[in-house]
Structure formats: structure tokens, C-alpha cells
Design a protein around this motif. Structure first.
Motif, PDB file in Angstrom:
ATOM      1  N   SER A 129       2.057  -3.959 -15.011  1.00 12.38           N
ATOM      2  CA  SER A 129       1.649  -4.064 -13.606  1.00 12.38           C
ATOM      3  C   SER A 129       1.997  -2.761 -12.904  1.00 12.38           C
ATOM      4  O   SER A 129       3.168  -2.465 -12.669  1.00 12.38           O
ATOM      5  CB  SER A 129       2.356  -5.239 -12.926  1.00 12.38           C
ATOM      6  OG  SER A 129       1.935  -5.377 -11.581  1.00 12.38           O
ATOM      7  N   SER A 130       0.980  -1.966 -12.565  1.00 10.76           N
ATOM      8  CA  SER A 130       1.205  -0.650 -11.974  1.00 10.76           C
ATOM      9  C   SER A 130       0.559  -0.571 -10.592  1.00 10.76           C
ATOM     10  O   SER A 130      -0.168  -1.470 -10.172  1.00 10.76           O
ATOM     11  CB  SER A 130       0.656   0.440 -12.892  1.00 10.76           C
ATOM     12  OG  SER A 130      -0.716   0.224 -13.161  1.00 10.76           O
ATOM     13  N   ILE A 131       0.831   0.547  -9.901  1.00  8.13           N
ATOM     14  CA  ILE A 131       0.359   0.724  -8.516  1.00  8.13           C
ATOM     15  C   ILE A 131      -0.246   2.111  -8.352  1.00  8.13           C
ATOM     16  O   ILE A 131       0.334   3.113  -8.794  1.00  8.13           O
ATOM     17  CB  ILE A 131       1.514   0.555  -7.511  1.00  8.13           C
ATOM     18  CG1 ILE A 131       2.111  -0.856  -7.582  1.00  8.13           C
ATOM     19  CG2 ILE A 131       1.040   0.853  -6.081  1.00  8.13           C
ATOM     20  CD1 ILE A 131       3.389  -1.019  -6.762  1.00  8.13           C
ATOM     21  N   PHE A 132      -1.393   2.160  -7.691  1.00  4.72           N
ATOM     22  CA  PHE A 132      -1.972   3.420  -7.230  1.00  4.72           C
ATOM     23  C   PHE A 132      -1.939   3.379  -5.708  1.00  4.72           C
ATOM     24  O   PHE A 132      -2.640   2.576  -5.083  1.00  4.72           O
ATOM     25  CB  PHE A 132      -3.399   3.585  -7.744  1.00  4.72           C
ATOM     26  CG  PHE A 132      -4.074   4.861  -7.309  1.00  4.72           C
ATOM     27  CD1 PHE A 132      -3.376   6.058  -7.250  1.00  4.72           C
ATOM     28  CD2 PHE A 132      -5.418   4.869  -6.976  1.00  4.72           C
ATOM     29  CE1 PHE A 132      -4.001   7.240  -6.859  1.00  4.72           C
ATOM     30  CE2 PHE A 132      -6.057   6.039  -6.586  1.00  4.72           C
ATOM     31  CZ  PHE A 132      -5.349   7.230  -6.533  1.00  4.72           C
ATOM     32  N   ALA A 133      -1.108   4.219  -5.109  1.00  8.59           N
ATOM     33  CA  ALA A 133      -0.932   4.235  -3.655  1.00  8.59           C
ATOM     34  C   ALA A 133      -1.476   5.533  -3.083  1.00  8.59           C
ATOM     35  O   ALA A 133      -1.171   6.623  -3.589  1.00  8.59           O
ATOM     36  CB  ALA A 133       0.543   4.083  -3.295  1.00  8.59           C
ATOM     37  N   ILE A 134      -2.265   5.414  -2.038  1.00 10.80           N
ATOM     38  CA  ILE A 134      -2.848   6.583  -1.385  1.00 10.80           C
ATOM     39  C   ILE A 134      -2.303   6.678   0.028  1.00 10.80           C
ATOM     40  O   ILE A 134      -2.382   5.712   0.804  1.00 10.80           O
ATOM     41  CB  ILE A 134      -4.384   6.491  -1.370  1.00 10.80           C
ATOM     42  CG1 ILE A 134      -4.935   6.584  -2.800  1.00 10.80           C
ATOM     43  CG2 ILE A 134      -4.983   7.586  -0.496  1.00 10.80           C
ATOM     44  CD1 ILE A 134      -6.429   6.431  -2.901  1.00 10.80           C
ATOM     45  N   LEU A 135      -1.738   7.839   0.354  1.00 13.32           N
ATOM     46  CA  LEU A 135      -1.274   8.060   1.724  1.00 13.32           C
ATOM     47  C   LEU A 135      -2.502   8.282   2.594  1.00 13.32           C
ATOM     48  O   LEU A 135      -3.151   9.327   2.516  1.00 13.32           O
ATOM     49  CB  LEU A 135      -0.323   9.255   1.786  1.00 13.32           C
ATOM     50  CG  LEU A 135       1.175   8.944   1.667  1.00 13.32           C
ATOM     51  CD1 LEU A 135       1.678   8.209   2.891  1.00 13.32           C
ATOM     52  CD2 LEU A 135       1.471   8.126   0.416  1.00 13.32           C
ATOM     53  N   SER A 136      -2.825   7.283   3.382  1.00 12.43           N
ATOM     54  CA  SER A 136      -3.948   7.361   4.301  1.00 12.43           C
ATOM     55  C   SER A 136      -3.389   7.596   5.709  1.00 12.43           C
ATOM     56  O   SER A 136      -2.368   8.258   5.866  1.00 12.43           O
ATOM     57  CB  SER A 136      -4.775   6.072   4.229  1.00 12.43           C
ATOM     58  OG  SER A 136      -5.912   6.157   5.048  1.00 12.43           O
ATOM     59  N   SER A 137      -4.024   7.054   6.696  1.00 16.79           N
ATOM     60  CA  SER A 137      -3.565   7.202   8.077  1.00 16.79           C
ATOM     61  C   SER A 137      -4.222   6.156   8.951  1.00 16.79           C
ATOM     62  O   SER A 137      -5.374   5.780   8.733  1.00 16.79           O
ATOM     63  CB  SER A 137      -3.912   8.595   8.615  1.00 16.79           C
ATOM     64  OG  SER A 137      -3.646   8.674  10.004  1.00 16.79           O
ATOM     65  N   LYS A 138      -3.464   5.730   9.932  1.00 13.25           N
ATOM     66  CA  LYS A 138      -4.000   4.828  10.949  1.00 13.25           C
ATOM     67  C   LYS A 138      -5.210   5.447  11.644  1.00 13.25           C
ATOM     68  O   LYS A 138      -6.068   4.741  12.178  1.00 13.25           O
ATOM     69  CB  LYS A 138      -2.890   4.547  11.968  1.00 13.25           C
ATOM     70  CG  LYS A 138      -3.110   3.381  12.889  1.00 13.25           C
ATOM     71  CD  LYS A 138      -1.862   3.182  13.741  1.00 13.25           C
ATOM     72  CE  LYS A 138      -2.013   1.998  14.690  1.00 13.25           C
ATOM     73  NZ  LYS A 138      -0.787   1.801  15.496  1.00 13.25           N
TER      74      LYS A 138
END
Length: 231
Positions: A129-138
Motif C-alpha cells: 500500500s503506497s502513496i503518490f502525493a502531489i503538493l498542489s494549492s488551494k
């Protein structure tokens, strides 16, 4: 066995602080930035931590990206954070938009993250179980946009949010959770001196969100407190 974080944009600000916090938590960290030789603090960390690897990477150099993926073939990645980003020219107004800069911002913020996932999907699949996280923005939120302007940056983040949503569907069978994260208005080089929170508060919150993330939240758009943000 220690977990493994792969992160881009690791030379300063949020990225550098994430490297520090995950190292402190006992993770192995692979950190990438465009000019490691100019990243003094990251280089110092490299000298002090056997758990840290540093690679030169421009996220828009897709040939180099694939070469790095080939170099890391067979190495499991528990968490991949795309932190690299570019705001573009500040102060751009309607009637005064630099189209070439708009293309550059889109390349870095909206296209490169997908190419990163394509390059390292096999590494993420090596973990149950892995995660791909993208720093986006409000600022990429349609529902939250009441002030207008910032056409270049807003549109690039709205675009990557759409990519996140599609990836969350396409990667569900791989058991890879995909999430867009808003770090808050942080006092960094990009965020400026008027930010509402400091880097430590933002990263501590983001790490807490990621530590508790599971497949039930895939496709989400969350802030550093774990609160949902309207699309």
C-alpha cells in the motif's frame, strides 16, 4: 525494514523540511533537486545520514527522469512526494500574460508530476500500500476562488488536481493512494514573508495527514490539517 520516501524539489523550504522530518522518523529518503551542488543544507544532511540519497533531477527532463527510474529499478517506494513547483511571474494581470511562462509553469506543475508517476509506478507497486502525493494549492480550487487573478498558477494547479483525480481511479487496482495536498500559505521563498504559517507547522501537518492516509481517501484534495478542500 525502513520505509522509503522519494521526493522532488528537496533543496529548500517544504521539500528540505520534509527530508529532515522523514529522516528523523527513521525513513530512507531519496531526495532530488535541480542543482544539488547549490543545496548546501541538503548536502550537509547527506554527509550526516546514511539513509539519505541525493540525485540531480530537473523534473521536466523526461529522459533524465527515466534514467533515474532505471537506476532505482526494483527499489520499493512507500511514498512519492512531488514537491517541485514553479509559481511563474508574480503580478501578472489580465491583458499582460506571458504565454511562454504560462507554458513553463504548466510543464513543471501539471505535466511533470504525471511523468514522474509513470517513471516510478513500478516502484510504488512493489509496496502493498503506497502513496503518490502531489503538493498542489488551494489556489487551484474553483470553489475557493473568490479573488480572481493569478491565471497562470491557478490554472496549473487546477490541472494537476484533475490529474490527481484521474490517477486515483487508474491506480486503485495497484493499491496506490493518490492525493493532492495544500500546504497552507507558508512563509517560504515562493509563499513570501506574509504567509500565515511557518515551514515546520506545514510539514508537521502534512506528514501527519500522510501517516494516516489510506485508500479510502484516494483522489482527495486535503490541506495540511487534513481538511477537505473544495475542487
Amino acid at each position: 525494514m525502513a520505509k522509503h520516501l522519494f521526493i522532488t524539489g528537496a533543496n529548500r523550504g517544504l521539500g528540505l523540511t520534509m527530508v529532515k522530518q522523514y529522516l528523523q522518523a527513521g525513513w530512507n529518503v531519496t531526495a532530488c533537486c535541480r542543482e544539488p551542488e547549490q543545496a548546501g543544507e541538503l548536502t550537509q544532511l547527506l554527509e550526516e545520514n546514511e539513509s539519505l540519497s541525493v540525485f540531480q533531477l530537473d523534473v521536466t527532463d523526461y529522459q533524465a527522469l527515466q534514467q533515474l527510474a532505471d537506476n532505482l529499478q526494483g527499489k520499493p517506494i512507500d511514498l512519492l512526494i512531488n514537491n517541485a513547483g514553479y509559481y511563474g511571474p508574480k503580478g501578472s494581470t489580465l491583458g499582460d500574460i506571458d504565454v511562454e511562462e504560462w507554458r513553463r509553469v504548466f510543464e513543471i506543475n501539471s505535466i511533470a508530476p504525471l511523468k514522474i508517476l509513470e517513471a516510478f509506478r513500478a516502484n510504488l507497486k512493489l509496496v502493498s500500500s503506497s502513496i503518490f502525493a502531489i503538493l498542489s494549492s488551494k489556489m487551484g480550487s474553483m470553489g475557493d476562488n473568490t479573488s480572481g487573478g493569478a491565471y497562470i498558477y491557478r490554472s496549473s494547479k487546477a490541472a494537476i488536481n484533475s490529474v490527481v483525480k484521474s490517477l486515483s481511479v487508474d491506480l486503485r487496482d495497484d493499491n496506490i493512494a493518490v492525493v493532492a495536498l495544500h500546504p497552507g500559505w507558508v512563509r517560504t521563498e515562493m509563499g513570501g514573508p506574509n504567509g500565515l504559517i511557518d515551514v515546520q507547522e506545514s510539514v508537521t501537518g502534512l506528514k501527519r495527514v500522510l501517516d494516516g492516509l489510506d485508500m479510502s481517501q484516494t483522489g482527495g484534495f486535503l490541506d495540511f490539517r487534513g481538511q477537505d478542500i473544495p475542487w
